[in-house]
Design an enzyme around this catalytic site. Structure first.
Site, PDB file in Angstrom:
ATOM      1  N   SER A  53       0.827  -1.203   0.000  1.00  0.00           N
ATOM      2  CA  SER A  53       0.000   0.000   0.000  1.00  0.00           C
ATOM      3  C   SER A  53       0.867   1.261   0.000  1.00  0.00           C
ATOM      4  O   SER A  53       0.378   2.348  -0.273  1.00  0.00           O
ATOM      5  CB  SER A  53      -0.941  -0.002   1.218  1.00  0.00           C
ATOM      6  OG  SER A  53      -0.193   0.033   2.413  1.00  0.00           O
ATOM      7  N   HIS A  54       2.149   1.133   0.327  1.00  0.00           N
ATOM      8  CA  HIS A  54       3.066   2.276   0.259  1.00  0.00           C
ATOM      9  C   HIS A  54       4.219   2.042  -0.718  1.00  0.00           C
ATOM     10  O   HIS A  54       5.206   2.757  -0.690  1.00  0.00           O
ATOM     11  CB  HIS A  54       3.616   2.609   1.648  1.00  0.00           C
ATOM     12  CG  HIS A  54       2.564   3.158   2.554  1.00  0.00           C
ATOM     13  ND1 HIS A  54       1.843   2.363   3.409  1.00  0.00           N
ATOM     14  CD2 HIS A  54       2.082   4.416   2.697  1.00  0.00           C
ATOM     15  CE1 HIS A  54       0.962   3.121   4.058  1.00  0.00           C
ATOM     16  NE2 HIS A  54       1.080   4.357   3.654  1.00  0.00           N
ATOM     17  N   PHE A  60       3.581  11.087   2.405  1.00  0.00           N
ATOM     18  CA  PHE A  60       2.675  10.260   1.588  1.00  0.00           C
ATOM     19  C   PHE A  60       3.173   8.813   1.598  1.00  0.00           C
ATOM     20  O   PHE A  60       2.799   8.016   0.758  1.00  0.00           O
ATOM     21  CB  PHE A  60       2.693  10.823   0.150  1.00  0.00           C
ATOM     22  CG  PHE A  60       1.587  10.336  -0.750  1.00  0.00           C
ATOM     23  CD1 PHE A  60       0.252  10.502  -0.402  1.00  0.00           C
ATOM     24  CD2 PHE A  60       1.884   9.741  -1.981  1.00  0.00           C
ATOM     25  CE1 PHE A  60      -0.769  10.073  -1.253  1.00  0.00           C
ATOM     26  CE2 PHE A  60       0.870   9.307  -2.828  1.00  0.00           C
ATOM     27  CZ  PHE A  60      -0.453   9.473  -2.462  1.00  0.00           C
ATOM     28  N   ALA A  70       5.009   5.218   3.874  1.00  0.00           N
ATOM     29  CA  ALA A  70       5.034   4.452   5.121  1.00  0.00           C
ATOM     30  C   ALA A  70       5.920   5.191   6.120  1.00  0.00           C
ATOM     31  O   ALA A  70       6.833   5.926   5.738  1.00  0.00           O
ATOM     32  CB  ALA A  70       5.582   3.055   4.857  1.00  0.00           C
ATOM     33  N   ASP A  88      -4.675   0.770   2.188  1.00  0.00           N
ATOM     34  CA  ASP A  88      -5.283  -0.558   2.127  1.00  0.00           C
ATOM     35  C   ASP A  88      -6.750  -0.482   1.718  1.00  0.00           C
ATOM     36  O   ASP A  88      -7.264  -1.386   1.076  1.00  0.00           O
ATOM     37  CB  ASP A  88      -5.129  -1.275   3.477  1.00  0.00           C
ATOM     38  CG  ASP A  88      -3.690  -1.749   3.698  1.00  0.00           C
ATOM     39  OD1 ASP A  88      -3.023  -2.083   2.702  1.00  0.00           O
ATOM     40  OD2 ASP A  88      -3.252  -1.775   4.855  1.00  0.00           O
ATOM     41  N   ARG A 125       4.684 -14.577  15.034  1.00  0.00           N
ATOM     42  CA  ARG A 125       5.301 -13.544  14.190  1.00  0.00           C
ATOM     43  C   ARG A 125       5.330 -12.230  14.940  1.00  0.00           C
ATOM     44  O   ARG A 125       4.296 -11.744  15.394  1.00  0.00           O
ATOM     45  CB  ARG A 125       4.486 -13.391  12.908  1.00  0.00           C
ATOM     46  CG  ARG A 125       5.233 -12.696  11.804  1.00  0.00           C
ATOM     47  CD  ARG A 125       4.461 -12.718  10.514  1.00  0.00           C
ATOM     48  NE  ARG A 125       3.303 -11.836  10.569  1.00  0.00           N
ATOM     49  CZ  ARG A 125       2.338 -11.803   9.664  1.00  0.00           C
ATOM     50  NH1 ARG A 125       2.364 -12.660   8.649  1.00  0.00           N
ATOM     51  NH2 ARG A 125       1.334 -10.968   9.774  1.00  0.00           N
TER      52      ARG A 125
END
Lengths: 341, 341
Positions: free
Chosen positions: A52-53, A126, A128, A193, A308
């Site tokens: 998404s980034h 704009f 992450a 997302d 994780r």
């Protein structure tokens, strides 16, 4: 949520992707240092599977640069305000080159004072947020950053959107392994997302957002078409989002997420706000033991069954990309090549 | 969740409640400064309607002091480490007197360096966290604090508890009004509220915790009897709780929530961990404008329909207590008088 391509994929060496993106940024009005910072950030996100980034963002970058809303040539002005305080006026440019311009001074202050803060205003973010904090952990420092964005989140208990997605990112060193790094929107979902789900025609889980009448919806397009996101975790996530507005805007001198007006700049995409970064040198109080303690925490989290760690997926994807190249779709690669001219 | 008494209530002037609690702390082994700090904190919580950290806590304080687990006579050792860094060894005593001992130095550093951090270790924190940060906002400063506690929260994706309730508190000045202050457990619910619900025989909402088999439960007693809480907001709240462990324990040199062993101290109640406080002087970067900007954010939150700011209920209860006295049950008051001897 992932933008894993469902069509033909291409693999590209990280350095080549970075060079390609750099050409795009230069061609659309960025000076060399700006293009370098943005290309590295965006290529890193793609490499780490943070789609998404990743290159998904490039058309937005091009659009916002062409609109004249952001200044790709801006030269940030760094002010050395106090032994623990650096301020940067990004001059209407991107936040990443502002951070790059102040980074060395910020690290020197953190090492000397034990803690230091970087307050960036008049900036566009704009991207992450984890790429901004992770490098501090690589140097043995602990870093926390917040950035406010643009009105799209309804405060808990309110009726209309006001806050941005207002992410919080944190990074800390961990002995003998990758650093501990997380980056979370204080909205129930990251805006990128939602855009990806809309593009793929997927429904969202419940509780993510409302439509333009304020009614709950699972349709990402309804959220984008005049609807809004909700904060994560009810009133607690909402309070954190408020805190981000106060730290990233009120404290830096930047705009709140609801203050800027880009109506005169069709194609503008980037929030014109502020960013705060706090860096702490753990060596000041616990010598070199911090990273060992951090490792112990991870060990115990694994012992209680954690499969994780937060942010771990990015490091695994990064390893894979180093072996096989960075993955994107053939269509995306062709689009990038077209934009690079 | 509130502990509003359903039996006969008593009203007591704040100063009298504080004096009463102070006598209890002194009688149970605290030196004068410690008794003063704890009594003020606990009376403030009761006054502000934060009943899970009000006089409800006193039997726990008495029990933990009598067990020998915490040292009410401890004299904190303050270390001036750098222009932005203060460290305090609480010497196995409570965190509040450690903060009190370092507070003046911390504020001086924040005003000079622009930001300063206080790292407390070897400390017991059994109280609400907002009383630690609110006074900084009263002085025009922005403050953020985290404290880890004791294993009772299952990390998101894990099978067994590891983290504490690990609260985050934040305070910022706001022009012409009470400061903006919030204090949130990173668990779905505060431990004190679970205890209160159990005492009252009430069920909890879904998603708060699991029983001793790891199965979801709404029974507060099942959470207390070998069960555990969940983090708020899924993986995001869990990541924040992890961050609190790193900041409050790894960075300060304190214990993680899962590290201390009080089995040799029957009656021990207080987590023996650490606390971090970060204080920023907004005047360094934006002069005196911060509180005005903060006010503007509140105004806009109200304009989109927010009925009550985070933390606002405490200030309303405080006003009422100033007029009518602090409310507690007659049974509670009698118990306190008994403990004061």
């Amino acid at each position: 949520m992932s933008a894993r391509p469902d069509t033909a994929v291409a693999q590209i060496v990280f350095a080549d992707l970075q060079a390609l993106l750099q050409r795009i940024f230069v061609r659309h009005g960025c000076r060399a240092e700006v293009a370098q910072a943005l290309a590295f950030n965006c290529a890193s996100a793609q490499r780490d599977g943070a789609h998404s980034h990743g290159v998904f963002r490039i058309p937005g970058y091009v659009s916002t640069l062409e609109s004249g809303w952001v200044d790709g040539q801006a030269v940030p002005a760094v002010e050395n305000l106090a032994s623990g305080y650096v301020r940067v006026d990004a001059k209407g440019g991107f936040a990443q080159p502002a951070l790059a311009a102040a980074r060395e001074l910020l690290v020197a202050k953190a090492r000397s004072a034990g803690i230091a803060v970087l307050a960036i205003h008049n900036s566009h973010h704009f991207a992450a947020l984890w790429p901004d904090v992770e490098p501090f952990a690589d140097e043995g420092l602990v870093a926390l950053s917040v950035v406010n964005s643009m009105t799209c989140v309804v405060p808990h208990g309110a009726r209309q959107p006001l806050f941005g997605t207002n992410p919080i990112a944190f990074a800390a060193p961990c002995a003998g392994s990758d650093p501990i790094v997380f980056d979370m929107a204080t909205s129930a979902m990251a805006h990128g997302d939602v855009q990806i789900a809309a593009r793929k025609g997927e429904l969202l889980p419940e509780g993510m957002g409302v439509d333009n009448k304020g009614e709950p919806t699972c349709d990402p397009q309804a959220i984008l078409d005049g609807g809004a996101l909700l904060p994560f975790g009810g009133h607690k996530g909402s309070a954190l989002s408020m805190m981000v507005e106060l730290l990233a805007a009120a404290l830096t001198g930047g705009n709140f997420s609801f203050e800027f007006d880009w109506s005169q700049h069709p194609g503008a995409k980037t929030p014109w706000t502020g960013q705060l970064i706090i860096v702490i040198d753990p060596a000041k109080s616990v010598g070199n033991r911090f990273a060992e303690r951090s490792r112990e925490l991870v060990r115990q989290m694994q012992a209680v069954g954690l499969q994780r760690m937060p942010g771990e997926r990015r490091f695994r994807e990064r390893e894979q990309s180093a072996k096989e190249g960075v993955t994107l779709t053939v269509a995306e690669l062709e689009q990038l090549q077209g934009l690079a001219g």
